[in-house]
Design a protein around this motif. Structure first.
Motif, short mmCIF file in Angstrom:
data_model
loop_
_atom_site.label_atom_id
_atom_site.label_comp_id
_atom_site.label_asym_id
_atom_site.label_seq_id
_atom_site.Cartn_x
_atom_site.Cartn_y
_atom_site.Cartn_z
N HIS A 248 -4.02 -2.96 -8.40
CA HIS A 248 -3.09 -1.83 -8.39
C HIS A 248 -3.67 -0.64 -9.17
O HIS A 248 -4.57 -0.82 -9.99
CB HIS A 248 -1.75 -2.26 -8.99
N PRO A 249 -3.14 0.56 -8.94
CA PRO A 249 -3.64 1.75 -9.65
C PRO A 249 -3.61 1.60 -11.17
O PRO A 249 -4.43 2.18 -11.86
CB PRO A 249 -2.71 2.87 -9.19
N HIS B 68 -6.11 -1.15 -4.00
CA HIS B 68 -7.31 -1.55 -3.26
C HIS B 68 -7.56 -3.04 -3.45
O HIS B 68 -6.91 -3.70 -4.24
CB HIS B 68 -8.52 -0.70 -3.68
N ALA C 249 2.28 1.83 -3.47
CA ALA C 249 1.33 2.04 -4.57
C ALA C 249 0.06 2.72 -4.07
O ALA C 249 -0.95 2.06 -3.86
CB ALA C 249 1.01 0.71 -5.24
N PRO C 250 0.10 4.04 -3.86
CA PRO C 250 -1.13 4.73 -3.46
C PRO C 250 -2.25 4.41 -4.47
O PRO C 250 -2.01 4.35 -5.66
CB PRO C 250 -0.75 6.21 -3.50
N GLY C 251 -3.42 4.19 -3.97
CA GLY C 251 -4.53 3.83 -4.84
C GLY C 251 -4.77 2.33 -4.92
O GLY C 251 -5.77 1.89 -5.51
N ILE D 226 0.84 -1.20 0.00
CA ILE D 226 0.00 0.00 0.00
C ILE D 226 0.88 1.25 0.00
O ILE D 226 0.61 2.21 -0.73
CB ILE D 226 -0.98 -0.01 1.19
N ASP D 227 1.94 1.24 0.81
CA ASP D 227 2.85 2.39 0.86
C ASP D 227 3.51 2.63 -0.50
O ASP D 227 3.74 3.77 -0.90
CB ASP D 227 3.94 2.18 1.91
#
Length: 87
Positions: free
Chosen positions: A49-50, A22, A18-20, A15-16
């Motif tokens: 991933h984003p 989910h 790759a912002p976004g 998560i750190d």
């Protein structure tokens, strides 16, 4: 991933990095019982991933309870399974 702590560390790092990022749950079976006050859900989950690529994934189960007319999650279990395209 061998333990709860290792999974939390791995997911936190992902998560750190790759912002976004989910996670998507896809229910496959939902069973309601006890007069409509409890339900059990099972299905698959995947990390998205984003850039829309998929990462970790596996199976999950969730216990739901109906409280004051609303369904709320009472407990969940996520199992990480290696994806066929991963080394």
């Amino acid at each position: 991933v061998q333990s709860r702590e290792q999974l939390a560390e791995r997911v936190g790092a992902r998560i750190d990095a790759a912002p976004g990022l989910h996670y998507v749950r896809t229910p496959q079976h939902i069973e309601v019982w006890d007069g409509g006050t409890r339900a059990f859900e099972t299905g698959h989950w995947v990390e998205v991933h984003p850039d829309a690529s998929e990462g970790l994934g596996g199976r999950y189960s969730a216990l739901w309870r109906k409280r004051d007319g609303r369904w709320v999650i009472h407990g969940e279990l996520f199992v990480t399974l290696e994806r066929p395209d991963e080394d």
